[in-house]
Write an enzyme that holds these catalytic residues in place. Structure first.
Site, PDB file in Angstrom:
ATOM      1  N   CYS A 203       0.851  -1.223  -0.028  1.00  0.00           N
ATOM      2  CA  CYS A 203       0.070  -0.100  -0.029  1.00  0.00           C
ATOM      3  C   CYS A 203       0.992   1.197   0.088  1.00  0.00           C
ATOM      4  CB  CYS A 203      -0.909  -0.080   1.068  1.00  0.00           C
ATOM      5  SG  CYS A 203      -2.133   1.151   0.987  1.00  0.00           S
TER       6      CYS A 203
ATOM      7  N   HIS B 222      -3.499  -5.079   0.111  1.00  0.00           N
ATOM      8  CA  HIS B 222      -3.176  -5.604   1.253  1.00  0.00           C
ATOM      9  C   HIS B 222      -3.015  -7.038   1.095  1.00  0.00           C
ATOM     10  CE1 HIS B 222      -2.865  -1.696   4.016  1.00  0.00           C
ATOM     11  NE2 HIS B 222      -3.731  -1.479   3.179  1.00  0.00           N
TER      12      HIS B 222
ATOM     13  N   GLU C 141      -1.700  -9.210   3.200  1.00  0.00           N
ATOM     14  CA  GLU C 141      -1.573  -9.844   4.432  1.00  0.00           C
ATOM     15  C   GLU C 141      -2.946 -10.194   4.915  1.00  0.00           C
ATOM     16  OE1 GLU C 141      -1.729  -5.210   5.474  1.00  0.00           O
ATOM     17  OE2 GLU C 141      -1.192  -6.617   3.790  1.00  0.00           O
TER      18      GLU C 141
END
Length: 539
Positions: free
Chosen positions: A381, A507, A509
């Site tokens: 990001c 993102h 994750e």
């Protein structure tokens, strides 16, 4: 449908979310379909506008909901795919009640906490039941018993338990059993008082989870059983784990928590097969290799600010039989002392997402250090935007290149506000949020890692790569390897000449799991291992 409610007492940060997630893991491995949800008593509509120091990371779901970080644990520990239905706050409840009052839905009645607020909470449970199905719903109640803002939620789950009837609902209460060093003994009084407080509300716990640093001996268990009015096998020890949070399901299974839950809810299931989970935990605890990866951020002293990133590195490390030693680096420290003091000796550098300009120049310096030294770099990001700014300044020669987030009058706004964001006035829930499709360039590093031409990833941002600079940057060696389907938004950038220099606007994750690491984290850790081997073949 069976309902499990997890409450907490004595202190916050007892690990209710991890306990609930771990129970979800065990029930799933018994063949049950598990749904997870979190009720938060705070008055914010969601945590999207909350400072990380207040709340930790904001976890984004597929539908764009900005939610509590515990929902990240839920999705990592189970296969449940959550939506905005699965995180309810007091702010949402009161907003809905007041909207109905203004619309005349209550037909002139006096609007009160009971029944109107509690009915709204119960309506959410019924909605999740109808729309998501499943065999068991595990609901964590945020905060601690006794908090004034949590009382409507506790009253609602008391009423709900009465309505669905015995055998269909289970109350699990997590408490602290502290060890008093001077007396050299565990004290049960806080647990007794916490249970008493819960009983005042009308809820009698079926199972008591005892968070402790020391083993519970038989005398302690018997005392808690007596004062808690539960069988002794319903007093469950939850001792601090030594190595990784992924040990918790194994420890709870040893305490026969899942057996107890199934017995009390009249669920007939086989014993769980924990072999894959055990193998994963063993790779985390006893790895063959190791690497040091620096995470350069501005909330670095706060463990929960980058929770999902740390877990994703653990997942990828385990897949490579490698321990990832995370070195937390404050971006402002690099601004003051330079990169060598903090980044030398690392095998990888990761810059996570974030907002605001504090520490920005330290991050840009870190990205340059990784690019020039050939150290694997992963930007997420804001971390991708930092990589673009650094490349524009130091490779393309664009002095003053930056983001309009940091300087609205930038000479070269290589990162700028998204067009649809320019008319946005409210902050909450207005970013580019949730799952969006990205097309990958064949032959790129991203394409090779995903093994797919099209991917779907979760986003949370307002600013984007300025396509006016695309041609110049590509001439200088940057590849935009992932774009939105229309080709107007850059989603992934990479430097093909570098061992691993990748930035993504989304993102990743949020999609990594213990036995299924995210492709970009998998590639990053592998590159870090290769960098380590090249620098020190003995390792």
């Amino acid at each position: 449908m069976k309902y499990i409610f997890v409450t907490g007492g004595v202190v916050s940060s007892l690990g209710k979310g991890l306990a609930a997630s771990s129970l979800g893991t065990l029930l799933e491995l018994r063949g049950l379909r598990v749904i997870m949800q979190k009720f938060d008593p705070y008055l914010n509509i969601d945590p999207g506008t909350m400072n990380p120091y207040e709340h930790g990371e904001v976890y984004v779901l597929d539908d764009g909901a900005e939610t509590d970080l515990d929902l990240g644990h839920y999705e990592r520990f189970t296969h449940t795919n959550l939506s905005r239905l699965n995180n309810l706050t007091s702010g949402q409840v009161y907003q809905s009640v007041l909207d109905k009052e203004r619309a005349g839905k209550y037909k002139g009645r006096t609007v009160q906490v009971i029944p109107h607020v509690t009915n709204e909470i119960k309506a959410r449970m019924q909605e999740v039941t109808e729309k998501m199905g499943g065999d068991v719903i595990i609901t964590e109640i945020g905060g601690t018993v006794g908090d004034i803002e949590g009382l409507p939620f506790l009253e609602a789950i008391r009423q709900f338990g009465h309505e669905v009837g015995p055998g269909n609902v289970l109350y699990i209460h997590a408490t602290l059993v502290p060890y008093i060093k001077a007396a050299q003994e565990l004290k049960t009084k806080p647990t007794q008082q916490s249970i008493a407080k819960l009983r005042e509300i009308g809820i009698a716990p079926n199972i008591i989870l005892c968070r402790t640093e020391h083993p519970l001996d038989s005398d302690v268990r018997e005392k808690i059983s007596l004062f808690g009015n539960v069988p002794i096998d319903s007093v469950v020890e939850v001792r601090d784990v030594k190595h990784t949070i992924y040990e918790v399901p194994l420890k709870l299974h040893e305490e026969r928590l899942d057996d107890n839950v199934c017995r009390q809810l009249n669920l007939t299931t086989p014993q769980p097969d924990l072999s894959r989970w055990r193998n994963f935990v063993q790779r985390v605890i006893h790895p063959t290799h190791h690497v040091r990866i620096g995470v350069v951020g501005k909330y670095i002293e706060l463990q929960d600010a980058y929770k999902s990133i740390y877990e994703s590195l653990t997942h990828a490390g385990a897949a490579h039989d490698c321990k990832v030693d995370i070195v937390r680096v404050d971006a402002e420290s690099i601004e003051k002392a330079g990169p060598d003091l903090y980044l030398a000796g690392l095998q990888g550098i990761l810059i996570p997402g974030g907002f605001g300009d504090r520490g920005t120049e330290g991050k840009i310096t870190s990205a340059r250090y990784a690019r020039e030294k050939g150290i694997p770099y992963f930007g997420i990001c804001l971390g991708m935007q930092i990589a673009v700014i650094e490349f524009a300044r130091n490779v393309c020669g664009l002095a003053g290149a930056t983001s309009t987030e940091f300087d609205k009058a930038a000479a070269h706004p290589v990162i700028s506000l998204m067009e649809e964001q320019k008319k946005v006035k409210q902050l909450g829930g207005t970013m580019r949020l949730g799952s969006w499709v990205t097309d990958l360039v064949p032959g790129s590093k991203a394409f090779d890692l995903y093994h797919s031409a099209t991917i779907t990833e979760r986003h949370r941002h307002r600013f984007e790569f300025n396509s006016d600079y695309k041609e110049l940057m590509e001439e200088k060696g940057m590849l935009i390897s992932g774009t939105s389907p229309k080709g107007d938004l850059a989603e992934i950038i990479e430097l093909p000449a570098h061992p691993y220099y990748v930035g993504c606007q989304f993102h990743p994750e949020f999609l990594s799991k213990p036995n299924n690491p995210h492709p970009l984290f998998f590639g990053f850790v592998r590159a870090a291992m290769q960098h380590h081997a090249a620098a020190d073949p003995v390792c």
